[in-house]
Design a protein around this motif. Structure first.
Motif, PDB file in Angstrom:
ATOM      1  N   ASP A  90       0.860  -1.248   0.113  1.00  0.00           N
ATOM      2  CA  ASP A  90      -0.044  -0.090   0.080  1.00  0.00           C
ATOM      3  C   ASP A  90       0.789   1.231   0.205  1.00  0.00           C
ATOM      4  OD1 ASP A  90      -3.325   0.069   0.546  1.00  0.00           O
ATOM      5  OD2 ASP A  90      -2.511  -1.719   1.471  1.00  0.00           O
TER       6      ASP A  90
ATOM      7  N   TRP B  47      -9.576  -1.491   4.910  1.00  0.00           N
ATOM      8  CA  TRP B  47      -9.726  -2.334   3.627  1.00  0.00           C
ATOM      9  C   TRP B  47      -8.698  -3.397   3.608  1.00  0.00           C
ATOM     10  CZ3 TRP B  47      -7.898   2.495   0.078  1.00  0.00           C
ATOM     11  CH2 TRP B  47      -9.147   3.488  -0.048  1.00  0.00           C
TER      12      TRP B  47
ATOM     13  N   TYR C 100      -5.165  -0.420  -7.618  1.00  0.00           N
ATOM     14  CA  TYR C 100      -6.510   0.055  -8.037  1.00  0.00           C
ATOM     15  C   TYR C 100      -7.196   0.872  -6.616  1.00  0.00           C
ATOM     16  CZ  TYR C 100     -11.510   0.113  -9.677  1.00  0.00           C
ATOM     17  OH  TYR C 100     -12.792   0.469 -10.266  1.00  0.00           O
ATOM     18  N   ARG C 101      -7.063   0.596  -5.590  1.00  0.00           N
ATOM     19  CA  ARG C 101      -7.694   1.213  -4.597  1.00  0.00           C
ATOM     20  C   ARG C 101      -7.190   2.811  -4.740  1.00  0.00           C
ATOM     21  NH1 ARG C 101      -9.771  -2.875   0.124  1.00  0.00           N
ATOM     22  NH2 ARG C 101     -11.692  -3.172  -0.718  1.00  0.00           N
TER      23      ARG C 101
ATOM     24  N   GLN D 235      -8.183   5.157  -6.951  1.00  0.00           N
ATOM     25  CA  GLN D 235      -9.518   5.517  -6.558  1.00  0.00           C
ATOM     26  C   GLN D 235      -9.480   6.823  -5.431  1.00  0.00           C
ATOM     27  OE1 GLN D 235     -12.788   2.816  -6.364  1.00  0.00           O
ATOM     28  NE2 GLN D 235     -11.332   1.362  -6.896  1.00  0.00           N
TER      29      GLN D 235
ATOM     30  N   ILE E  22     -15.351   3.432  -1.910  1.00  0.00           N
ATOM     31  CA  ILE E  22     -14.098   2.677  -2.629  1.00  0.00           C
ATOM     32  C   ILE E  22     -14.097   1.358  -2.083  1.00  0.00           C
ATOM     33  CG2 ILE E  22     -11.564   2.579  -2.700  1.00  0.00           C
ATOM     34  CD1 ILE E  22     -11.551   5.532  -2.622  1.00  0.00           C
ATOM     35  N   GLN E  23     -14.054   1.244  -0.894  1.00  0.00           N
ATOM     36  CA  GLN E  23     -14.122  -0.316  -0.347  1.00  0.00           C
ATOM     37  C   GLN E  23     -15.279  -1.008  -1.014  1.00  0.00           C
ATOM     38  OE1 GLN E  23     -15.529  -0.638   3.564  1.00  0.00           O
ATOM     39  NE2 GLN E  23     -14.413  -2.418   4.009  1.00  0.00           N
TER      40      GLN E  23
ATOM     41  N   SER F  40     -16.544  -0.770  -3.671  1.00  0.00           N
ATOM     42  CA  SER F  40     -16.448  -0.973  -5.325  1.00  0.00           C
ATOM     43  C   SER F  40     -15.625  -2.285  -5.752  1.00  0.00           C
ATOM     44  CB  SER F  40     -15.933   0.108  -5.849  1.00  0.00           C
ATOM     45  OG  SER F  40     -14.582   0.394  -5.532  1.00  0.00           O
TER      46      SER F  40
END
Length: 164
Positions: free
Chosen positions: A19, A108, A136-137, A140, A161-162, A164
């Motif tokens: 992350d 997440w 990807y997250r 976003q 976002i979580q 999606s």
């Protein structure tokens, strides 16, 4: 003003490092004033080599990563966080330190790629898939108008976002 984001995982050796790397990579590429950090409640003291490999294979420099205790970011003089995200279920269940500035907190969760079956090749694949999902997250998150959202609006956007 820089938006600081702290990503937490118990051992700070895999998911939180992915992350941190992905968010800093995309923020720099997109010209966003966002800085990611990672830490853990009981850091392992080493970064999982598969995490470093996945980042490196994506063209992300891996120098300087280290497994850190989250207390570093609750101490006087630490950067003030706008967002704190847990990425493993065990870290999400732990009682976190007090974070100065009352940042938005979010969970997440990602499965631990370190536990993937299939030996080293299975782990490599799991780390790469996890890196992609995280990336990807992070894209976003970086698309949000972080400077103008209230904490309540930011919390809701992170939940979206979580989901999606």
């Amino acid at each position: 003003m820089t938006t600081n984001i702290l990503i937490l995982c118990t051992h700070n050796s895999a998911r939180s490092v992915l992350d941190e790397g992905m968010l800093n990579h995309w923020a720099q590429k997109l010209g966003k004033d966002v800085r990611a950090y990672s830490a853990g409640s009981t850091p392992s003291g080493r970064i999982n080599p598969f995490a470093l490999e996945a980042l490196s294979n994506a063209g992300i420099a891996t120098e300087g990563y280290r497994s850190k205790n989250w207390d570093e970011f609750a101490a006087d003089g630490a950067p003030q966080m706008r967002v704190v995200i847990t990425v493993c279920d065990s870290a999400a269940a732990e009682e976190c330190p007090y974070w100065p500035g009352s940042p938005v907190q979010m969970h997440w969760g990602y499965a631990d790629p370190s536990n993937a079956p299939g030996g080293d090749e299975g782990k490599r694949q799991a780390f790469e898939l996890t890196r992609q999902a995280i990336g990807y997250r992070m894209l976003q998150l970086l698309a949000l108008p972080l400077d103008t959202l209230s904490n309540a609006e930011l919390q809701q956007a992170l939940i979206s976002i979580q989901q999606s």
